[in-house]
Motif scaffolding. Structure first.
Motif, PDB file in Angstrom:
ATOM      1  N   ILE A 166       0.843  -1.199   0.000  1.00 22.11           N
ATOM      2  CA  ILE A 166       0.000   0.000   0.000  1.00 22.11           C
ATOM      3  C   ILE A 166       0.881   1.254   0.000  1.00 22.11           C
ATOM      4  N   SER A 167       1.945   1.248   0.806  1.00 23.21           N
ATOM      5  CA  SER A 167       2.763   2.456   0.842  1.00 23.21           C
ATOM      6  C   SER A 167       3.498   2.657  -0.485  1.00 23.21           C
ATOM      7  N   VAL A 168       3.935   1.575  -1.124  1.00 19.07           N
ATOM      8  CA  VAL A 168       4.582   1.710  -2.440  1.00 19.07           C
ATOM      9  C   VAL A 168       3.551   2.208  -3.467  1.00 19.07           C
ATOM     10  N   ALA A 169       2.337   1.645  -3.409  1.00 20.29           N
ATOM     11  CA  ALA A 169       1.281   2.067  -4.346  1.00 20.29           C
ATOM     12  C   ALA A 169       0.978   3.558  -4.193  1.00 20.29           C
ATOM     13  N   GLU A 170       0.937   4.026  -2.948  1.00 20.78           N
ATOM     14  CA  GLU A 170       0.660   5.445  -2.702  1.00 20.78           C
ATOM     15  C   GLU A 170       1.776   6.325  -3.276  1.00 20.78           C
ATOM     16  N   ASP A 171       3.034   5.893  -3.104  1.00 20.02           N
ATOM     17  CA  ASP A 171       4.172   6.664  -3.655  1.00 20.02           C
ATOM     18  C   ASP A 171       4.072   6.731  -5.179  1.00 20.02           C
ATOM     19  N   LEU A 172       3.787   5.582  -5.790  1.00 16.50           N
ATOM     20  CA  LEU A 172       3.717   5.535  -7.260  1.00 16.50           C
ATOM     21  C   LEU A 172       2.548   6.363  -7.769  1.00 16.50           C
ATOM     22  N   ARG A 173       1.433   6.315  -7.033  1.00 13.09           N
ATOM     23  CA  ARG A 173       0.257   7.106  -7.415  1.00 13.09           C
ATOM     24  C   ARG A 173       0.620   8.596  -7.448  1.00 13.09           C
ATOM     25  N   ARG A 174       1.351   9.044  -6.431  1.00 18.16           N
ATOM     26  CA  ARG A 174       1.734  10.462  -6.382  1.00 18.16           C
ATOM     27  C   ARG A 174       2.560  10.846  -7.615  1.00 18.16           C
TER      28      ARG A 174
ATOM     29  N   SER B 220      -4.756  -3.487 -16.690  1.00 17.47           N
ATOM     30  CA  SER B 220      -4.087  -2.712 -15.631  1.00 17.47           C
ATOM     31  C   SER B 220      -2.673  -3.231 -15.402  1.00 17.47           C
ATOM     32  N   PHE B 221      -2.448  -4.533 -15.545  1.00 17.30           N
ATOM     33  CA  PHE B 221      -1.067  -5.039 -15.483  1.00 17.30           C
ATOM     34  C   PHE B 221      -0.248  -4.458 -16.636  1.00 17.30           C
ATOM     35  N   GLN B 222      -0.847  -4.391 -17.809  1.00 14.32           N
ATOM     36  CA  GLN B 222      -0.098  -3.889 -18.966  1.00 14.32           C
ATOM     37  C   GLN B 222       0.189  -2.386 -18.824  1.00 14.32           C
ATOM     38  N   PHE B 223      -0.806  -1.638 -18.365  1.00 18.00           N
ATOM     39  CA  PHE B 223      -0.572  -0.209 -18.110  1.00 18.00           C
ATOM     40  C   PHE B 223       0.481  -0.033 -17.011  1.00 18.00           C
ATOM     41  N   ALA B 224       0.379  -0.863 -15.980  1.00 24.61           N
ATOM     42  CA  ALA B 224       1.305  -0.734 -14.838  1.00 24.61           C
ATOM     43  C   ALA B 224       2.747  -0.921 -15.305  1.00 24.61           C
TER      44      ALA B 224
ATOM     45  N   MET C 174     -18.000   2.842  -5.180  1.00 26.13           N
ATOM     46  CA  MET C 174     -16.530   2.941  -5.194  1.00 26.13           C
ATOM     47  C   MET C 174     -15.905   2.021  -6.236  1.00 26.13           C
ATOM     48  N   TYR C 175     -16.698   1.348  -7.056  1.00 19.21           N
ATOM     49  CA  TYR C 175     -16.135   0.281  -7.887  1.00 19.21           C
ATOM     50  C   TYR C 175     -15.222   0.741  -9.014  1.00 19.21           C
ATOM     51  N   PHE C 176     -15.480   1.911  -9.582  1.00 26.65           N
ATOM     52  CA  PHE C 176     -14.558   2.346 -10.652  1.00 26.65           C
ATOM     53  C   PHE C 176     -13.254   2.881 -10.043  1.00 26.65           C
ATOM     54  N   GLU C 177     -13.396   3.486  -8.869  1.00 28.26           N
ATOM     55  CA  GLU C 177     -12.212   3.907  -8.107  1.00 28.26           C
ATOM     56  C   GLU C 177     -11.378   2.675  -7.725  1.00 28.26           C
ATOM     57  N   GLN C 178     -12.098   1.647  -7.313  1.00 34.64           N
ATOM     58  CA  GLN C 178     -11.475   0.356  -6.955  1.00 34.64           C
ATOM     59  C   GLN C 178     -10.666  -0.189  -8.146  1.00 34.64           C
ATOM     60  N   ALA C 179     -11.281  -0.160  -9.332  1.00 31.74           N
ATOM     61  CA  ALA C 179     -10.575  -0.647 -10.527  1.00 31.74           C
ATOM     62  C   ALA C 179      -9.332   0.202 -10.788  1.00 31.74           C
ATOM     63  N   ARG C 180      -9.461   1.524 -10.575  1.00 32.35           N
ATOM     64  CA  ARG C 180      -8.302   2.400 -10.800  1.00 32.35           C
ATOM     65  C   ARG C 180      -7.189   2.100  -9.788  1.00 32.35           C
ATOM     66  N   ASN C 181      -7.579   1.806  -8.562  1.00 31.28           N
ATOM     67  CA  ASN C 181      -6.573   1.469  -7.550  1.00 31.28           C
ATOM     68  C   ASN C 181      -5.746   0.266  -7.983  1.00 31.28           C
ATOM     69  N   GLY C 182      -6.341  -0.591  -8.814  1.00 34.58           N
ATOM     70  CA  GLY C 182      -5.636  -1.776  -9.318  1.00 34.58           C
ATOM     71  C   GLY C 182      -4.381  -1.409 -10.089  1.00 34.58           C
ATOM     72  N   LEU C 183      -4.421  -0.300 -10.786  1.00 41.83           N
ATOM     73  CA  LEU C 183      -3.242   0.127 -11.551  1.00 41.83           C
ATOM     74  C   LEU C 183      -2.065   0.357 -10.595  1.00 41.83           C
ATOM     75  N   TYR C 184      -2.318   1.142  -9.540  1.00 39.40           N
ATOM     76  CA  TYR C 184      -1.222   1.510  -8.631  1.00 39.40           C
ATOM     77  C   TYR C 184      -0.750   0.301  -7.820  1.00 39.40           C
ATOM     78  N   MET C 185      -1.720  -0.519  -7.412  1.00 36.16           N
ATOM     79  CA  MET C 185      -1.331  -1.705  -6.641  1.00 36.16           C
ATOM     80  C   MET C 185      -0.513  -2.664  -7.505  1.00 36.16           C
ATOM     81  N   ARG C 186      -0.865  -2.783  -8.761  1.00 36.09           N
ATOM     82  CA  ARG C 186      -0.110  -3.701  -9.639  1.00 36.09           C
ATOM     83  C   ARG C 186       1.247  -3.102  -9.986  1.00 36.09           C
ATOM     84  N   MET C 187       1.330  -1.785 -10.074  1.00 37.39           N
ATOM     85  CA  MET C 187       2.656  -1.169 -10.243  1.00 37.39           C
ATOM     86  C   MET C 187       3.530  -1.509  -9.040  1.00 37.39           C
ATOM     87  N   ALA C 188       2.953  -1.397  -7.854  1.00 37.12           N
ATOM     88  CA  ALA C 188       3.710  -1.688  -6.625  1.00 37.12           C
ATOM     89  C   ALA C 188       4.172  -3.146  -6.596  1.00 37.12           C
ATOM     90  N   LEU C 189       3.301  -4.013  -7.038  1.00 40.83           N
ATOM     91  CA  LEU C 189       3.625  -5.447  -7.021  1.00 40.83           C
ATOM     92  C   LEU C 189       4.747  -5.764  -8.019  1.00 40.83           C
TER      93      LEU C 189
END
Ligand code: ASP
Ligand code: CP
Length: 307
Positions: free
Chosen positions: A22-30, A60-64, A285-300
């Motif tokens: 989560i903390s990596v995802a937040e950094d990448l999101r910024r 989202s994996f491909q975008f990430a 919150m579901y479209f926001e949820q889908a968007r969060n997938g981008l940042y979480m997958r970048m972090a992963l």
């Protein structure tokens, strides 16, 4: 979490793994939201092999990976590969793994397929969904979404509704939530779609508090999150689907009856179980949820590639 690890099950994640991601995802999101670009994955290649349909997870994996500066190679639909000539998914993966991808993301209808792929392949494998079994990266983005809304995951009361038997997001999300304190899970479904025994056994081992409900009405006002899921038609007998179709539908009209409306989540795609008129609610919150997938997958990806 460590460099080079396979991600097969949400049971692999500890609380500190999730908090770290989560903390990596937040950094990448910024960085991304500032319009900045990253090239930390420059020269790395991710191979995506989806033997089952997907929009969010695949793209989202491909975008990430692209956002991290890496390159994506995609298997493409079955008809353009030699699977159309009868080659097995196992041979397909073994062959492409030999070309040296740094990471493989795989989805397949067979439960346990991702674990099998991890044995076949030299590159780390991420499970993007294996039949009714698991969808661990969905669980990560779901928990990330809960954390972003409430600022915590401890103590949340989550209603998991719909097809809890064949839906793989249900098992993975329950496992991920089991790392947090005082979480309550409310399983809301027709009796025959309750979670599988093996899932409940794991939750028992982890001392998770859960209850069953046949209708959302009896529990809705106690929930922080209502997580709606689709009937997994592709994994059901047609007569089972016909019988259960329409057995629960969340609409704006329905939600308006309650004094307190929980945050509404859904892994998507939705079909008829969550109507588009709900989208206007601030709780949707579901479209926001889908968007969060981008940042979480970048972090992963960043973590697994050790970048
Ligand atoms: N997209 C999610 C999955 O692949 C949920 C669903 O398809 O209903 O499991
Ligand atoms: N949530 C999810 O896995 O969506 P897709 O099936 O479109 O990838």
């Amino acid at each position: 979490m460590h460099k080079g690890m396979d991600v097969i099950s949400a049971l692999q994640f500890s609380r500190s793994d999730i908090e770290f991601l989560i903390s990596v995802a937040e950094d990448l999101r910024r960085v991304v939201e500032r319009g900045g670009s990253l090239d930390i994955a420059k020269g790395r290649i991710m191979f995506t092999a989806f033997f089952e349909p997907s929009t969010r997870t695949r793209l989202s994996f491909q975008f990430a990976m692209t956002r991290l500066g890496g390159v994506v190679v995609d298997l493409g639909p079955e008809e353009v590969s030699s699977m159309a000539k009868g080659e097995s998914p196992e041979d397909t993966l073994r062959t492409v793994d030999g070309y040296g991808p740094d990471l493989i993301v795989v989805r397949h209808r067979e439960p346990g397929f991702a674990a099998k792929a991890a044995e076949i392949c030299r590159a780390p494998v991420i499970n993007a969904g294996d039949g009714y079994n698991e969808h661990p990266t969905q669980a990560l983005l779901d928990v990330y979404t809960i954390w972003r809304v409430f600022g915590r995951v401890d103590g949340v009361r989550v209603g998991l509704m719909g097809d809890l038997k064949y839906g793989r997001t249900i098992s993975s999300l329950s496992y991920a939530l089991s790392n947090f304190r005082d979480v309550e899970i409310h399983f809301i479904s027709p009796r025959e779609l309750q979670p599988r025994e093996e899932v409940l056994r794991k939750l028992d081992e982890r001392r998770v508090r859960y209850e069953f409900h046949e209708k959302p009405d009896e529990v809705l006002e106690r929930l922080d999150v209502l997580y709606v899921t689709r009937l997994q038609k592709e994994r059901m007998k047609p007569e089972e689907y016909e019988r259960l179709k329409g057995s629960y539908v969340i609409t704006y009209e329905y939600l308006k009856k309650f004094r307190r409306i929980p945050v509404i989540m859904h892994p998507l795609p939705r079909v008829w179980e969550l109507t588009p008129d709900v989208d206007v609610l601030p709780q949707a919150m579901y479209f926001e949820q889908a968007r969060n997938g981008l940042y979480m997958r970048m972090a992963l990806i960043k973590t697994i590639l050790g970048l």
